[in-house]
Design a protein around this motif. Structure first.
Motif, PDB file in Angstrom:
ATOM      1  N   VAL A 170       0.854  -1.200   0.000  1.00 12.71           N
ATOM      2  CA  VAL A 170       0.000   0.000   0.000  1.00 12.71           C
ATOM      3  C   VAL A 170       0.885   1.242   0.000  1.00 12.71           C
ATOM      4  O   VAL A 170       1.779   1.388   0.840  1.00 12.71           O
ATOM      5  CB  VAL A 170      -0.935   0.008   1.220  1.00 12.71           C
ATOM      6  N   VAL A 171       0.632   2.147  -0.940  1.00 15.68           N
ATOM      7  CA  VAL A 171       1.408   3.370  -1.086  1.00 15.68           C
ATOM      8  C   VAL A 171       0.512   4.558  -0.754  1.00 15.68           C
ATOM      9  O   VAL A 171      -0.611   4.663  -1.256  1.00 15.68           O
ATOM     10  CB  VAL A 171       1.971   3.517  -2.522  1.00 15.68           C
ATOM     11  N   HIS A 172       1.010   5.441   0.084  1.00 16.46           N
ATOM     12  CA  HIS A 172       0.219   6.614   0.452  1.00 16.46           C
ATOM     13  C   HIS A 172       1.171   7.746   0.821  1.00 16.46           C
ATOM     14  O   HIS A 172       2.367   7.533   1.063  1.00 16.46           O
ATOM     15  CB  HIS A 172      -0.710   6.295   1.624  1.00 16.46           C
ATOM     16  N   ARG A 173       0.627   8.954   0.866  1.00 16.65           N
ATOM     17  CA  ARG A 173       1.440  10.125   1.184  1.00 16.65           C
ATOM     18  C   ARG A 173       1.417  10.418   2.679  1.00 16.65           C
ATOM     19  O   ARG A 173       0.406  10.200   3.349  1.00 16.65           O
ATOM     20  CB  ARG A 173       0.941  11.348   0.417  1.00 16.65           C
ATOM     21  N   VAL A 174       2.526  10.901   3.184  1.00 14.85           N
ATOM     22  CA  VAL A 174       2.597  11.395   4.561  1.00 14.85           C
ATOM     23  C   VAL A 174       3.329  12.731   4.534  1.00 14.85           C
ATOM     24  O   VAL A 174       4.102  13.014   3.605  1.00 14.85           O
ATOM     25  CB  VAL A 174       3.333  10.416   5.506  1.00 14.85           C
ATOM     26  N   ILE A 175       3.063  13.554   5.547  1.00  8.52           N
ATOM     27  CA  ILE A 175       3.807  14.809   5.673  1.00  8.52           C
ATOM     28  C   ILE A 175       4.442  14.877   7.053  1.00  8.52           C
ATOM     29  O   ILE A 175       3.964  14.278   8.018  1.00  8.52           O
ATOM     30  CB  ILE A 175       2.918  16.048   5.425  1.00  8.52           C
ATOM     31  N   GLU A 176       5.545  15.590   7.126  1.00  6.44           N
ATOM     32  CA  GLU A 176       6.287  15.783   8.379  1.00  6.44           C
ATOM     33  C   GLU A 176       6.372  17.287   8.634  1.00  6.44           C
ATOM     34  O   GLU A 176       7.323  17.954   8.217  1.00  6.44           O
ATOM     35  CB  GLU A 176       7.681  15.163   8.272  1.00  6.44           C
ATOM     36  N   ARG A 177       5.373  17.808   9.309  1.00  7.84           N
ATOM     37  CA  ARG A 177       5.283  19.249   9.540  1.00  7.84           C
ATOM     38  C   ARG A 177       6.501  19.795  10.275  1.00  7.84           C
ATOM     39  O   ARG A 177       6.964  20.895  10.006  1.00  7.84           O
ATOM     40  CB  ARG A 177       4.012  19.555  10.336  1.00  7.84           C
ATOM     41  N   ASP A 178       7.044  19.000  11.213  1.00  9.89           N
ATOM     42  CA  ASP A 178       8.206  19.415  11.995  1.00  9.89           C
ATOM     43  C   ASP A 178       9.477  18.689  11.554  1.00  9.89           C
ATOM     44  O   ASP A 178      10.411  18.497  12.347  1.00  9.89           O
ATOM     45  CB  ASP A 178       7.955  19.145  13.484  1.00  9.89           C
TER      46      ASP A 178
END
Length: 261
Positions: A170-178
């Motif tokens: 499964v491929v999905h996007r993540v973000i790292e705000r910090d």
């Protein structure tokens, strides 16, 4: 009886009363059908927080399939007021790693939460310098274009964004705000208990999830409500959905009727 010995007849209903009764009958039938659909098939939810950005945005309205994982006490409306303590499921089907699922918060068994299934029973989960590790192996992630969002003061900003590939593909996007130095980017080693699941948000530095054992922790199978399937409506954050006159400018038309993954 009347004066000639014949039984009295009930006066025929007027057209108005017949119409009212028929309307009530149709209304009750519609409510029963809606209740069955909501309980057994699909339930609508809206997204009130940014914990699953960029996959789900504040202002998204989605359908959750109730049948995907079978049924438990928490599949019923107002389940928090049902005095039974049933913990099992009927027609149960385990969630897959990568599913986005709605569940009842274990802390109170009433608050609806929505997160991504990351850990299955028996898995060992850990965040090491921002990288998700499952059973001793770093999950593959690839840096892509920064995600455009706003900071806590409402000012436009860009944050690191990755494509993450879970062990089952499964491929999905993540973000790292910090970046990779957020509070939950370095954690202890978690071991998921039998019959429980480990849930995380895609907005890794802005998600209260299973990494926070005191407030969420491991989610029992019985607490799962259903799997998020499709966005049926989406409107800009801060714009009430009932203000139809604002729809042309504020509805996110490109998100309507898109599947969730």
């Amino acid at each position: 009886m009347d004066y000639d010995g014949k039984p009295l007849r009930k006066p025929a209903e007027t057209g108005t009363w017949a119409s009212i009764r028929e309307t009530l009958k149709v209304g009750i039938q519609a409510l029963l059908i809606a209740l069955v659909v909501r309980t057994l098939l699909f339930q609508p939810f809206n997204i009130p927080s940014g914990s699953l950005v960029p996959t789900l945005l504040i202002g998204d309205y989605l359908f959750v399939s109730k049948y995907s994982y079978g049924y438990s006490k928490y599949s019923l409306p107002l389940s928090e007021y049902i005095p039974i303590q049933a913990e099992g499921r009927i027609w149960g089907a385990d969630p897959k790693r990568g599913d986005i699922a709605v569940f009842k918060l274990p802390k109170d068994n009433s608050t609806d939460y929505i997160k991504r299934v990351i850990g299955l029973p028996g898995d060992k989960i850990q965040m090491i310098d921002g990288v998700l590790n499952i059973n001793g192996k770093a999950v593959k992630r690839e840096r892509i274009a920064d995600y455009e969002t706003t900071d806590p003061y409402g000012q436009p900003t860009k944050v690191p964004q990755y494509m993450e590939t879970l062990p089952n593909g499964v491929v999905h996007r993540v973000i790292e705000r910090d970046g990779d130095n957020g509070f939950w980017d370095k954690t202890e080693l978690y071991t998921v208990p039998p019959g429980h699941f480990f849930m995380m948000g895609d907005n890794r530095d802005n998600s209260t999830d299973s990494r926070d054992l005191a407030n969420v922790g491991y989610v029992p199978f019985a607490n799962l409500v259903g799997r998020a399937e499709m966005i049926f409506f989406s409107i800009d954050e801060g714009t009430p959905a009932w203000q139809v006159w604002n729809w042309p400018a504020h509805v996110r038309w490109s998100r309507l009727f898109t599947t969730i993954h």
